[in-house]
Write an enzyme that holds these catalytic residues in place. Structure first.
Site, PDB file in Angstrom:
ATOM      1  N   CYS A 103       1.056  -0.959  -0.252  1.00  0.00           N
ATOM      2  CA  CYS A 103       0.158   0.332   0.281  1.00  0.00           C
ATOM      3  C   CYS A 103       0.961   1.222  -0.111  1.00  0.00           C
ATOM      4  O   CYS A 103       1.819   1.638   0.702  1.00  0.00           O
ATOM      5  CB  CYS A 103      -0.745  -0.153   1.749  1.00  0.00           C
ATOM      6  SG  CYS A 103      -1.826  -1.341   1.550  1.00  0.00           S
ATOM      7  N   CYS A 115      -3.176  -0.662  -3.602  1.00  0.00           N
ATOM      8  CA  CYS A 115      -4.011  -0.569  -2.703  1.00  0.00           C
ATOM      9  C   CYS A 115      -3.385   1.125  -2.270  1.00  0.00           C
ATOM     10  O   CYS A 115      -2.024   1.527  -2.195  1.00  0.00           O
ATOM     11  CB  CYS A 115      -3.851  -1.327  -1.598  1.00  0.00           C
ATOM     12  SG  CYS A 115      -2.194  -1.960  -1.018  1.00  0.00           S
TER      13      CYS A 115
END
Ligand code: N1C
Length: 249
Positions: free
Chosen positions: A74, A155
């Site tokens: 992420c 993400c």
């Protein structure tokens, strides 16, 4: 003599061809620990071996992706289109972003050409179809499949470096536009930050029509941002070991 030289040359050529890609694949793969590289090689080969090299669909690589899946990093994933050199100069020098080439499959196959042949269990590295010779060629199908899986894993804040020195930085035929953007999912990816890399000859800025298309194509809920950044600034930041990741642009 002519026949001897010819057949010797042919024999050497064929033998070299046969044994080129596997050692490269395995030695690059071994740099990533905790993987069964022979198993990954087998999954790779089954995608195209003994196939017509123009009839390898993207799904042929599903077992390969399953054997070496991408993990979600992420806020660190970096996409690119027509900016490969500046992107990899940056990622080699600074540990800020992960591109597909920093993953096992991306690094193992970067820069390689391969294909099979009907009736043969060999891998060939010459005489393979080029990127546009036929759509379902082994190399193109691989990058399409790997890019889709890489984008599905994205993400948090996602970054893409696009080229401000060309008329259409977000080109519909690119892998970034035709595959990756479509796979960005708002439940995982929260932002798309476009870094439009510019040099002395700025051809496109953040108001470029193709970037309006990009904004429109994003999954609802993904926040869009665009910033024009000189290539010299990216290079200078890459070369400064003291510069924190968040301060390059
Ligand atoms: O077609 P592109 O750019 O938009 O593809 C780039 C995009 C990146 O975000 C990557 O995640 O798609 C992924 N990707 C690669 O990682 C990659 N490594 C090497 C796509 N293609 C990749 N290649 C080769 O570069 C591939 O053989 C193809 O021909 C080019 C695509 O580059 P592009 O047109 O600049």
């Amino acid at each position: 003599l002519v026949i001897t030289v010819l057949s010797l040359g042919l024999g050497l050529g064929l033998r070299r061809e046969k044994h080129q890609i596997k050692p490269v694949f395995l030695s690059r793969c071994e740099k990533f620990s905790g993987n069964n590289c022979q198993k990954i090689w087998d999954a790779f080969q089954q995608a195209y071996v003994n196939q017509d090299p123009c009839k390898v669909p993207v799904e042929a690589y599903d077992p390969l992706i399953a054997a070496a899946p991408f993990k979600s990093e992420c806020n660190r994933m970096l996409f690119w289109s027509k900016t490969k050199d500046v992107v990899h100069d940056f990622t080699e020098k600074k540990d800020c972003f992960i591109t597909l080439e920093d993953t096992l499959l991306g690094s193992v196959l970067d820069g390689l050409t391969w294909c099979g042949k009907e009736g043969s269990s060999d891998t060939f590295t010459t005489g393979c179809p080029g990127w546009t010779d036929c759509e379902n060629n082994p190399v193109r199908s691989f990058w399409n499949r790997a890019s889709a899986a890489f984008a599905e894993a994205a993400c948090g804040a996602v970054t893409v470096m696009l080229n401000g020195s060309i008329a259409t930085p977000f080109h519909p035929a690119s892998i970034f536009a035709s595959i990756e953007v479509k796979k960005l999912n708002a439940t995982r990816a929260k932002n798309l930050n476009v870094v439009l890399v510019t040099d002395e000859h700025i051809v496109a800025n953040c108001t470029n029509p193709s970037l309006k298309d990009l904004k429109k194509e994003l999954d609802k809920g993904i926040k869009y941002n665009c910033e024009e950044v000189p290539q010299s600034q990216i290079e200078a930041c890459a070369s400064n070991p003291m510069a924190p990741c968040g301060t390059c642009w």
